[in-house]
Write a protein that holds these residues in place. Sequence first.
Motif, PDB file in Angstrom:
ATOM      1  N   ALA A   1      -0.654  -6.528  -9.125  1.00 55.02           N
ATOM      2  CA  ALA A   1      -1.096  -6.683  -7.732  1.00 55.02           C
ATOM      3  C   ALA A   1      -0.113  -6.086  -6.749  1.00 55.02           C
ATOM      4  CB  ALA A   1      -1.284  -8.160  -7.394  1.00 55.02           C
TER       5      ALA A   1
ATOM      6  N   LEU B   1       0.795  12.549  -9.111  1.00 63.51           N
ATOM      7  CA  LEU B   1      -0.004  13.764  -8.945  1.00 63.51           C
ATOM      8  C   LEU B   1       0.889  14.995  -8.830  1.00 63.51           C
ATOM      9  CD1 LEU B   1      -2.783  12.225  -6.736  1.00 63.51           C
ATOM     10  CD2 LEU B   1      -3.205  13.567  -8.799  1.00 63.51           C
ATOM     11  N   SER B   2       1.987  14.876  -8.097  1.00 66.09           N
ATOM     12  CA  SER B   2       2.893  16.024  -7.952  1.00 66.09           C
ATOM     13  C   SER B   2       3.461  16.435  -9.305  1.00 66.09           C
ATOM     14  CB  SER B   2       4.063  15.679  -7.030  1.00 66.09           C
ATOM     15  OG  SER B   2       3.588  15.296  -5.779  1.00 66.09           O
TER      16      SER B   2
ATOM     17  N   PHE C   1      -0.254  -2.186 -11.393  1.00 68.15           N
ATOM     18  CA  PHE C   1      -1.443  -1.876 -10.594  1.00 68.15           C
ATOM     19  C   PHE C   1      -1.619  -0.368 -10.473  1.00 68.15           C
ATOM     20  CE2 PHE C   1      -3.790  -1.895  -6.370  1.00 68.15           C
ATOM     21  CZ  PHE C   1      -5.002  -2.225  -6.949  1.00 68.15           C
TER      22      PHE C   1
ATOM     23  N   PHE D   1       1.534   7.141  -6.468  1.00 64.42           N
ATOM     24  CA  PHE D   1       0.424   8.061  -6.750  1.00 64.42           C
ATOM     25  C   PHE D   1       0.798   9.499  -6.394  1.00 64.42           C
ATOM     26  CE2 PHE D   1      -2.531   4.262  -6.024  1.00 64.42           C
ATOM     27  CZ  PHE D   1      -2.629   4.004  -7.376  1.00 64.42           C
ATOM     28  N   ASP D   2       1.463   9.670  -5.261  1.00 57.89           N
ATOM     29  CA  ASP D   2       1.883  11.020  -4.865  1.00 57.89           C
ATOM     30  C   ASP D   2       2.782  11.628  -5.944  1.00 57.89           C
ATOM     31  OD1 ASP D   2       0.495  10.693  -2.526  1.00 57.89           O
ATOM     32  OD2 ASP D   2       2.247  10.314  -1.275  1.00 57.89           O
TER      33      ASP D   2
ATOM     34  N   LEU E   1       2.745   1.934  -3.144  1.00 56.89           N
ATOM     35  CA  LEU E   1       1.797   2.313  -4.185  1.00 56.89           C
ATOM     36  C   LEU E   1       1.399   3.779  -4.024  1.00 56.89           C
ATOM     37  CD1 LEU E   1       0.024   1.262  -6.555  1.00 56.89           C
ATOM     38  CD2 LEU E   1      -1.723   0.730  -4.861  1.00 56.89           C
ATOM     39  N   ASN E   2       1.163   4.163  -2.778  1.00 60.09           N
ATOM     40  CA  ASN E   2       0.808   5.549  -2.495  1.00 60.09           C
ATOM     41  C   ASN E   2       1.942   6.516  -2.847  1.00 60.09           C
ATOM     42  OD1 ASN E   2      -1.427   6.967  -1.805  1.00 60.09           O
ATOM     43  ND2 ASN E   2      -1.587   6.040   0.230  1.00 60.09           N
TER      44      ASN E   2
ATOM     45  N   TRP F   1       0.814  -1.204   0.000  1.00 64.25           N
ATOM     46  CA  TRP F   1       0.000   0.000   0.000  1.00 64.25           C
ATOM     47  C   TRP F   1       0.847   1.252   0.000  1.00 64.25           C
ATOM     48  CZ3 TRP F   1      -4.776   0.486  -1.037  1.00 64.25           C
ATOM     49  CH2 TRP F   1      -5.708  -0.461  -0.661  1.00 64.25           C
TER      50      TRP F   1
ATOM     51  N   ALA G   1      -3.059   0.650 -13.716  1.00 64.05           N
ATOM     52  CA  ALA G   1      -4.460   0.208 -13.828  1.00 64.05           C
ATOM     53  C   ALA G   1      -5.400   1.133 -13.079  1.00 64.05           C
ATOM     54  CB  ALA G   1      -4.605  -1.216 -13.283  1.00 64.05           C
ATOM     55  N   THR G   2      -4.922   1.772 -12.023  1.00 64.24           N
ATOM     56  CA  THR G   2      -5.826   2.488 -11.125  1.00 64.24           C
ATOM     57  C   THR G   2      -5.604   4.001 -11.077  1.00 64.24           C
ATOM     58  OG1 THR G   2      -4.349   1.992  -9.264  1.00 64.24           O
ATOM     59  CG2 THR G   2      -6.190   0.484  -9.628  1.00 64.24           C
ATOM     60  N   TYR G   3      -4.466   4.496 -11.555  1.00 68.65           N
ATOM     61  CA  TYR G   3      -4.282   5.947 -11.564  1.00 68.65           C
ATOM     62  C   TYR G   3      -5.236   6.545 -12.593  1.00 68.65           C
ATOM     63  CZ  TYR G   3      -2.194  10.578 -11.859  1.00 68.65           C
ATOM     64  OH  TYR G   3      -2.013  11.938 -11.835  1.00 68.65           O
ATOM     65  N   GLN G   4      -6.088   7.420 -12.154  1.00 71.50           N
ATOM     66  CA  GLN G   4      -7.105   8.030 -13.015  1.00 71.50           C
ATOM     67  C   GLN G   4      -7.891   6.964 -13.797  1.00 71.50           C
ATOM     68  OE1 GLN G   4      -6.153  11.596 -15.039  1.00 71.50           O
ATOM     69  NE2 GLN G   4      -5.053  12.459 -13.301  1.00 71.50           N
TER      70      GLN G   4
END
Lengths: 362, 362
Positions: free
Chosen positions: A144, A89-90, A113, A85-86, A81-82, A78, A116-119
């Motif tokens: 995964a 986005l940055s 993964f 994402f950070d 992965l975060n 997790w 697959a899940t960003y936006q």
Amino acid sequence: MRTLTVNLAERSYPIYIGSQLYTRDELFEEDLRSNKVVVVTNEVVAPLYLPALRARLQAKGVQCVEIVLPDGEGSKSWSTLNTIFDALLSNRCERKTPLIALGGGVIGDLTGFAAATYQRGVPFIQIPTTLLSQVDSAVGGKTAINHPMGKNMIGAFYQPQRVLADIDTLRTLPQRELAAGLAEVIKYGFIRDATFLTWLEDHIDPLNALEPESLAFAVERSCWNKAQVVGEDERETAGRALLNFGHTFGHAIEAGMGYGVWLHGEAVAAGMVMAARLSQKLGFITQHEVQRLVDILQRAKLPVAAPALGVERYLEYMGHDKKVQAGRVHFILLRSLGEAFMTNTYEEAALHEVLRTPDLLA
Amino acid sequence: MRTLTVNLAERSYPIYIGSQLYTRDELFEEDLRSNKVVVVTNEVVAPLYLPALRARLQAKGVQCVEIVLPDGEGSKSWSTLNTIFDALLSNRCERKTPLIALGGGVIGDLTGFAAATYQRGVPFIQIPTTLLSQVDSAVGGKTAINHPMGKNMIGAFYQPQRVLADIDTLRTLPQRELAAGLAEVIKYGFIRDATFLTWLEDHIDPLNALEPESLAFAVERSCWNKAQVVGEDERETAGRALLNFGHTFGHAIEAGMGYGVWLHGEAVAAGMVMAARLSQKLGFITQHEVQRLVDILQRAKLPVAAPALGVERYLEYMGHDKKVQAGRVHFILLRSLGEAFMTNTYEEAALHEVLRTPDLLA
């Protein structure tokens, strides 16, 4: 350069296998239409291959956002992965910004993964740098992260735009990781390709020695086998599950020993021996055939004796495996060498005997 | 009971609209083949509808795992998603265990994303209990959680097995939430259904009064519009983006005011007025047509004047919107009443004027 296609209708994509794939501009052309590309890699791989990739992208005027993560299975989490994402986005990454996974299975699974899940999904390119990822995890769209209660529990089916398997990267691979990759290569022989199995028995020494022609053929034939299976059953409703030969036991070994103690391929090797022994006890294959599996795994310098976790702990760990349906563990067994099948109909006694003596080889 | 189909080849699914859908066993039949079902809901909805659903499932001998979350947008977070995964793993939920979302858009988006990613995808059923979720978020397969840097930034396209829109649940809905749902209903009229727009102008009072026939028709016609758009463009490469009319401004309002201060539908209402004003300034529609939008929104008891966040902050928040491509914000504008289009070609001055005076209505 060899080229294969994974046939999945509008999600079909090519796998390129060869040397120095980085130097071929055309392999990157699609990404270069974007003015920004994100490369996710780890601290071990970055110094080896990131400079060349960065230089190629920058020469085309493409901004290269780099995310360099710690090495190891711990990154399939997790929190990592975060971190991705950070960074996305940055850096104001958009829906069309491609994510490139440069590394082994952990980087590929995690980056896939994230893609697959960003936006809700961005373009994704795999550049697998280990044998294991080239022949297995980079092909087929499984992505995964791990959960403290189970491996690969959170993920998505998400296909890459393409896969670049550069066999030159295998020269820097530690011996143990090469062997771990060979476990999955050998698996294809046992579950669906008896011809390949015979070829492997003849070529295991050149493969250990990284002989380029043998290596390229083994990667291609493995990807071909995987692409066939995935093309018929993308979301693992039936046939694709056969690729998990040895994995139900293997996942229990990995979890039981603590992730990272055994490499995935090592656990799968010992897990395949357990699955073969179960197949033998249930009357499908002979002791001699189990021995052929043991022999080739040993020649590939892989462990064949699983740890004695105890029957209860094996059952506990297998209970969280994704192949559980209606409470009963499904196993992939061998009907013969070159033909696997899935079943949940078996004598508990035979299973318990294998779990009680996981280090016996036949 | 009215039935619509969302046409997405092998991912097609039905939407049932009507009263007392819980009492119809056949709507649950598929799930009842599983011996376990997970219901995700929140503290407000649970006491109202969970007992009846639980009783129906238990009468069939199905175990009902219940996950009751705090109410509000705050639940669309990493940590709440992890709470769901923990519960699924603790209860040994498997790949075939269905997840039912019982609640509004937050519960639907969050549960849908959990269903999309738990073990790489499990069956998912939507029982939307708010007007907003019945006419919008429960249809079309968009699932997501929020990130501190942007709304719905992490998610997946994942279609439910079916949607049960029970209009009886709207009787318990606070007036503000009913209005928020009407914002999306009205949106369909403006972007693609001029006939429906006229009907809405005639029926806004019965809708405010929850008159059942009007309500069922409005839900059905909204779902029909959404199903048409989604059927043509599941992954929002083109036409589906038109559903985001008012949303680019609306997301900026939500983010700028702090999530939860304005309801999503309220922000969309004021955002639609901003988008209509931009359309007017660019010469597409008349001031009179902007006024028709303002009038019907006001009659639906919705805010029409957006907060003065300042041009810079609006641009900053819109920069993180998923509709950004190559650094330039795309807007959904009105070419006429009943016809929307997407563009990134517009005079900056017109945009800035709208952002500078977001509370002007024409």
